[in-house]
Motif scaffolding. Structure first.
Motif, mmCIF file in Angstrom:
data_model
loop_
_atom_site.group_PDB
_atom_site.id
_atom_site.type_symbol
_atom_site.label_atom_id
_atom_site.label_comp_id
_atom_site.label_asym_id
_atom_site.label_seq_id
_atom_site.Cartn_x
_atom_site.Cartn_y
_atom_site.Cartn_z
ATOM 1 N N LEU A 1 0.836 -1.202 0.000
ATOM 2 C CA LEU A 1 0.000 0.000 0.000
ATOM 3 C C LEU A 1 0.868 1.249 0.000
ATOM 4 O O LEU A 1 1.766 1.391 0.843
ATOM 5 C CB LEU A 1 -0.904 0.012 1.228
ATOM 6 C CG LEU A 1 -2.100 -0.949 1.216
ATOM 7 C CD1 LEU A 1 -2.756 -0.967 2.586
ATOM 8 C CD2 LEU A 1 -3.099 -0.550 0.133
ATOM 9 N N PRO A 2 0.623 2.171 -0.920
ATOM 10 C CA PRO A 2 1.375 3.434 -0.914
ATOM 11 C C PRO A 2 1.150 4.196 0.390
ATOM 12 O O PRO A 2 0.091 4.087 1.016
ATOM 13 C CB PRO A 2 0.800 4.196 -2.117
ATOM 14 C CG PRO A 2 0.199 3.148 -2.988
ATOM 15 C CD PRO A 2 -0.295 2.084 -2.060
ATOM 16 N N ALA A 3 2.145 4.961 0.785
ATOM 17 C CA ALA A 3 1.997 5.805 1.979
ATOM 18 C C ALA A 3 0.941 6.869 1.713
ATOM 19 O O ALA A 3 0.821 7.393 0.603
ATOM 20 C CB ALA A 3 3.338 6.445 2.328
ATOM 21 N N GLY A 4 0.158 7.174 2.743
ATOM 22 C CA GLY A 4 -0.891 8.180 2.597
ATOM 23 C C GLY A 4 -2.262 7.546 2.593
ATOM 24 O O GLY A 4 -2.414 6.322 2.536
ATOM 25 N N PRO A 5 -3.299 8.367 2.637
ATOM 26 C CA PRO A 5 -4.658 7.852 2.802
ATOM 27 C C PRO A 5 -5.294 7.279 1.543
ATOM 28 O O PRO A 5 -6.256 6.525 1.613
ATOM 29 C CB PRO A 5 -5.432 9.085 3.288
ATOM 30 C CG PRO A 5 -4.690 10.243 2.688
ATOM 31 C CD PRO A 5 -3.239 9.846 2.686
ATOM 32 N N GLY A 6 -4.819 7.681 0.354
ATOM 33 C CA GLY A 6 -5.477 7.219 -0.865
ATOM 34 C C GLY A 6 -6.822 7.922 -1.052
ATOM 35 O O GLY A 6 -6.994 9.050 -0.581
ATOM 36 N N PRO A 7 -7.802 7.267 -1.688
ATOM 37 C CA PRO A 7 -7.725 5.890 -2.187
ATOM 38 C C PRO A 7 -6.914 5.789 -3.490
ATOM 39 O O PRO A 7 -6.984 6.678 -4.332
ATOM 40 C CB PRO A 7 -9.194 5.524 -2.423
ATOM 41 C CG PRO A 7 -9.865 6.838 -2.719
ATOM 42 C CD PRO A 7 -9.144 7.865 -1.899
ATOM 43 N N TRP A 8 -6.170 4.671 -3.602
ATOM 44 C CA TRP A 8 -5.233 4.487 -4.709
ATOM 45 C C TRP A 8 -5.802 3.536 -5.761
ATOM 46 O O TRP A 8 -6.591 2.646 -5.444
ATOM 47 C CB TRP A 8 -3.920 3.905 -4.186
ATOM 48 C CG TRP A 8 -3.339 4.645 -3.026
ATOM 49 C CD1 TRP A 8 -3.235 4.210 -1.733
ATOM 50 C CD2 TRP A 8 -2.765 5.952 -3.051
ATOM 51 N NE1 TRP A 8 -2.645 5.157 -0.946
ATOM 52 C CE2 TRP A 8 -2.337 6.252 -1.726
ATOM 53 C CE3 TRP A 8 -2.573 6.922 -4.036
ATOM 54 C CZ2 TRP A 8 -1.737 7.455 -1.372
ATOM 55 C CZ3 TRP A 8 -1.969 8.128 -3.688
ATOM 56 C CH2 TRP A 8 -1.557 8.384 -2.388
ATOM 57 N N PRO A 9 -5.365 3.703 -7.007
ATOM 58 C CA PRO A 9 -5.639 2.637 -7.981
ATOM 59 C C PRO A 9 -4.912 1.375 -7.526
ATOM 60 O O PRO A 9 -3.914 1.455 -6.804
ATOM 61 C CB PRO A 9 -5.058 3.194 -9.284
ATOM 62 C CG PRO A 9 -4.028 4.181 -8.853
ATOM 63 C CD PRO A 9 -4.531 4.774 -7.564
ATOM 64 N N ALA A 10 -5.404 0.230 -7.931
ATOM 65 C CA ALA A 10 -4.833 -1.025 -7.442
ATOM 66 C C ALA A 10 -4.720 -2.028 -8.579
ATOM 67 O O ALA A 10 -5.394 -1.917 -9.612
ATOM 68 C CB ALA A 10 -5.696 -1.606 -6.316
ATOM 69 N N VAL A 11 -3.864 -3.034 -8.350
ATOM 70 C CA VAL A 11 -3.663 -4.074 -9.351
ATOM 71 C C VAL A 11 -3.406 -5.404 -8.656
ATOM 72 O O VAL A 11 -2.736 -5.463 -7.621
ATOM 73 C CB VAL A 11 -2.496 -3.694 -10.301
ATOM 74 C CG1 VAL A 11 -1.163 -3.641 -9.567
ATOM 75 C CG2 VAL A 11 -2.411 -4.647 -11.476
ATOM 76 N N VAL A 12 -4.001 -6.453 -9.202
ATOM 77 C CA VAL A 12 -3.749 -7.826 -8.768
ATOM 78 C C VAL A 12 -2.767 -8.447 -9.744
ATOM 79 O O VAL A 12 -2.998 -8.435 -10.961
ATOM 80 C CB VAL A 12 -5.066 -8.647 -8.744
ATOM 81 C CG1 VAL A 12 -4.768 -10.117 -8.452
ATOM 82 C CG2 VAL A 12 -6.035 -8.080 -7.721
ATOM 83 N N LEU A 13 -1.659 -8.983 -9.229
ATOM 84 C CA LEU A 13 -0.644 -9.594 -10.079
ATOM 85 C C LEU A 13 -0.924 -11.082 -10.261
ATOM 86 O O LEU A 13 -1.232 -11.789 -9.300
ATOM 87 C CB LEU A 13 0.746 -9.405 -9.470
ATOM 88 C CG LEU A 13 1.195 -7.970 -9.178
ATOM 89 C CD1 LEU A 13 2.668 -7.944 -8.779
ATOM 90 C CD2 LEU A 13 0.948 -7.051 -10.370
ATOM 91 N N LEU A 14 -0.795 -11.552 -11.501
ATOM 92 C CA LEU A 14 -1.055 -12.950 -11.845
ATOM 93 C C LEU A 14 0.202 -13.552 -12.450
ATOM 94 O O LEU A 14 0.682 -13.110 -13.498
ATOM 95 C CB LEU A 14 -2.204 -13.042 -12.850
ATOM 96 C CG LEU A 14 -3.516 -12.362 -12.443
ATOM 97 C CD1 LEU A 14 -4.476 -12.305 -13.620
ATOM 98 C CD2 LEU A 14 -4.143 -13.087 -11.262
ATOM 99 N N SER A 15 0.748 -14.580 -11.790
ATOM 100 C CA SER A 15 1.978 -15.220 -12.249
ATOM 101 C C SER A 15 1.751 -16.029 -13.516
ATOM 102 O O SER A 15 0.621 -16.379 -13.868
ATOM 103 C CB SER A 15 2.520 -16.154 -11.163
ATOM 104 O OG SER A 15 2.855 -15.461 -9.996
ATOM 105 N N GLY A 16 2.863 -16.395 -14.148
ATOM 106 C CA GLY A 16 2.822 -17.248 -15.322
ATOM 107 C C GLY A 16 2.527 -18.691 -14.971
ATOM 108 O O GLY A 16 2.290 -19.050 -13.812
#
Length: 420
Positions: free
Chosen positions: A143-158
């Protein structure tokens, strides 16, 4: 009584002799039944040939070394010296004198170091559990520092039994991405694949849908519960087979805001496996390489056969996957699925990638999506399959050298994810 180190070393020395002679059929006799069911002689030959070819061919197999194992197993490492590098065969010997585990480890003892574009002061990390029940998997939320709200991403392995960092030898490309993006005000969730965390609990009819969908959808739901995350700005970022699976996941959850596809394979996987095997065989030609390719061609033909049924034995099929897995893959077209989605997409491809290529894979995405204004497609010419920069003819030996996802790739992804 637990196998002592001396006995384990005797077993490993016999195994090393058979490896040196490339007598893969006889090696099967050293495997405990679960390992024999998971790894065929053809799959072992292909993995051995690919690793050796990528490093200029085997010169000598060194003396096995025993080390601490788990429970009633003794772990033994067998160093292999090649013309242009080295790797290690890691196996576990049980009380029964059989091999219970086996992997080829390109790791040379190098410890992963953060890339220069990661700033640990700009984000925090916490452990999370993704999913519910006995197949829930551990993960990490950055989580980035600060209150956000931030864009987010789910990482999917190969494809394969990857941990949350997609660790490969000394490299951790998904950790590079997680730390790089979190330093750029993007929340990131990554998690161990179920094939890594619970390999011994998976049913025989396990499919690619089972491998990706339940945990990816659970990860999206988990992110949506965090006040620091903007619930309408949750994306998927899939690498290799993770990119192939991403459209299927997005189709199952229309709330997903967009997709980043990195080296996403589009060619049918049984065809791609043969293409890659032929490429590797050309790096170190010889009878063993020819036999490995011929065996894979026969297995790939079984996948393409209209008569393939769920009862087809895995030994007749490529890569150790079951007939159910291949039938599921045959029925799924990632490009056609993506074309039915209206969410934004960023599709990136490495110009030096021999596993997923511009000609065989990216061209399919381009034909279907290039005219879509919300789709951006770009080639990073000097990047390999891991999006590490390099030059010259690409080989598997690159994956054994420490590296990081190229800064330009991380920058492009971060800019795209924070575009609103």
């Amino acid at each position: 009584m637990r196998m002592d180190e001396g006995g384990a070393l005797d077993v490993a020395r016999g195994f090393a002799v058979l490896l040196q002679a490339e007598r893969f059929g006889e090696i099967m006799g050293l495997f405990a039944p679960p390992l024999r069911a998971a790894v065929s002689a053809e799959a072992l030959r292909l993995a051995w040939t690919a690793e050796a070819a990528g490093q200029g061919g085997v010169k000598v197999i060194e003396r096995p070394v025993a080390e601490a194992g788990e429970a009633d197993l003794v772990r033994v490492r067998i160093p292999v010296t090649c013309a242009n590098g080295s790797f290690t065969v890691v196996t576990s010997v049980g009380d029964d004198g059989l091999l219970h585990g086996l992997r080829l480890d390109p790791h040379g003892g190098t410890v992963w170091q953060p890339p220069h574009y990661a700033d640990a002061d700009r984000f925090t990390e916490r452990d999370v559990l993704v999913g519910t029940g006995p197949l829930a998997v551990p993960g990490t939320l950055s989580l980035p520092a600060g209150p956000g709200p931030w864009p987010a991403v789910v990482l999917l392995s190969g494809g394969g039994a990857f941990d949350r960092d997609e660790s490969s030898g000394p490299n951790k490309p998904l950790k590079d991405l997680a730390w790089g993006l979190a330093s750029r005000q993007v929340a990131v969730l990554r998690f161990d694949k179920v094939t890594f965390a619970h390999a011994d609990r998976l049913p025989s009819d396990f499919t690619m849908a089972d491998e990706y969908l339940p945990h990816a959808l659970a990860a999206v739901r988990l992110l949506r519960q965090h006040p620091e995350v903007a619930p309408d700005r949750i994306h998927l970022l899939g690498h290799s087979m993770g990119g192939k699976a991403a459209p299927r996941i997005a189709a199952a959850d229309p709330s997903i805001a967009g997709m980043v596809l990195l080296a996403a394979d589009a060619q049918p996987m049984h065809e791609a496996a043969v293409r890659v095997a032929r490429y590797l065989a050309e790096l170190a030609p010889g009878p063993s390489a020819d036999e490995a390719v011929a065996a894979l061609v026969r297995q790939a033909a079984s996948v393409a056969d209209p008569e393939l049924t769920p009862d087809t034995p895995p030994r007749l099929l490529p890569l150790g996957f079951s007939a159910a897995y291949w039938l599921d893959l045959r029925a799924y077209d990632p490009v056609a699925t993506a074309a039915q989605l209206d969410c934004p997409m960023l599709i990136l491809q490495g110009g030096r990638d021999y596993q997923v290529t511009v000609a065989d894979d990216l061209s399919r995405w381009q034909r279907a999506l290039a005219r879509r204004p919300e789709v951006t497609i770009r080639i990073h010419q000097d990047a390999n399959h891991l999006f590490f920069p390099g030059s010259g003819q690409p080989t598997p030996a690159e994956y054994a050298r420490p590296g990081h996802v190229a800064p330009a790739v991380v920058d492009e992804i971060a800019t795209w994810l924070t575009r609103r």
